[in-house]
Design an enzyme around this catalytic site. Structure first.
Site: not given
Ligand code: NDP
Length: 294
Positions: A54, A98, A121
């Protein structure tokens, strides 16, 4: 006849290039540099690989990348304090924590603490609810990638029969909503569904997001179906190493499907590319600019 292979690598590279063009434009025209903050708690090796990728791809697209690594034994209060700081930081337009978080931390509370405008997200209840209501929302990246891959084969999904196998908040449920927004007719299957092969047989579009290696067999599929395999499963090889397989028996499916994504090289490639899209969209929305052209 063998299926057309949907090349996630190529499609993701094209998408990243379009994001980079738009990032350059908003920088030039509005002096805006989209910024993504990724929070990694603990040292799960798979999560570290994702976070590194990422970071590299965010920078390659011309965006700012902020990495925050916290020890596995960080307190809930300290993690929430970092999220609150990132919510306030004007250089940060996207926040991604994460997952999975180490045991002892409350994932739901952490997700709920993220400013929905920065929730790249797409997991905050505001965004999940907006998506379910058919409103503009930041949507989870993997399902967004699935739609883009499908549209590389079918310009319109209107009226097509789709089946989504799996109903997680991360993949299955948001994918169902995105398909509905595309006017597909959607069946949602899960571990309690009856006669899964029979349900799959009716589908023009098959999305497998289960986490069970090669569960969907070739003879379940309708001739010519488009198959999007979300599964990432590591299975042992004879030499003691491992290899990745999806949730679909790929070799069998090749002979029946019209088009199929490989694993690796399919959906996985799209997830980070769509994270860049979401960060760019979030940055433009926060700055009051029109939606970017990706
Ligand atoms: P979850 O474990 O959260 O969800 C799995 C879903 O599959 C559940 O809804 C479960 O049903 C359903 N299921 C389990 N067994 C069966 C069965 N025998 N028949 C039908 N349905 C079944 O997984 P995720 O959604 O997070 O991930 C799914 C897969 O996608 C995994 O392999 C994961 O690694 C991969 N993945 C890939 C990504 C990528 O970038 N390519 C990103 C995210 C995930 P129930 O709800 O009834 O328990």
């Amino acid at each position: 006849m063998t299926a057309k292979i949907i090349d996630g690598k190529v499609i993701a590279a094209e998408l990243r290039a379009r994001v980079a063009d738009e990032v350059a434009r908003v920088k030039r025209e509005h002096n805006l540099v989209p910024g993504l903050a990724v929070v990694l708690v603990g040292s799960d090796p798979a999560s570290e690989v994702y976070v590194r990728s990422k970071h590299t791809q965010t920078q390659a697209a011309g965006m700012a990348s902020f990495e925050h690594k916290l020890p596995a034994d960080v307190s809930q209060a300290d993690l929430l304090a970092l999220v609150a700081k990132l919510n306030r930081d004007p250089a940060v337009h996207g926040i991604l924590v994460q997952l999975p978080l180490p045991k002892g931390l409350n994932t739901e509370a952490v997700i709920n603490a993220i400013d929905p405008a920065k929730d790249v997200d797409g997991l905050h209840p505001n965004n999940a609810g907006r998506l379910a209501g058919g409103f503009e929302a930041l949507s989870p990246c993997t399902p967004l990638g699935c739609i883009i891959l499908t549209k590389s084969v079918h310009a319109s999904l209107e009226g097509m029969n789709a089946i989504v196998i799996g109903r997680s908040n991360l993949v299955g449920r948001p994918l169902v909503q995105l398909l509905l927004n595309q006017n597909a007719t959607v069946t949602i299957a899960h571990s309690r569904s009856r006669d899964l092969p029979g349900l799959v047989k009716r589908a023009d579009l098959v999305y497998a997001a289960v986490g069970k290696p090669e569960m969907v067999r070739g003879d379940w599929l309708k001739q010519g179906a488009t198959v999007i395999d979300v599964g990432i499963n590591r299975i042992p090889k004879e030499d003691g190493k491992t290899r990745l397989v999806g949730d679909v028996a790929y070799q069998e499916a090749l002979a029946v499907a019209g088009a199929i994504t490989p694993v690796p090289g399919g959906v996985g490639q799209m997830t980070v590319a769509c994270l860049l899209v979401n960060t760019l969209r979030a940055a433009c929305a926060i700055a009051g600019l029109p939606k970017p052209a990706v």
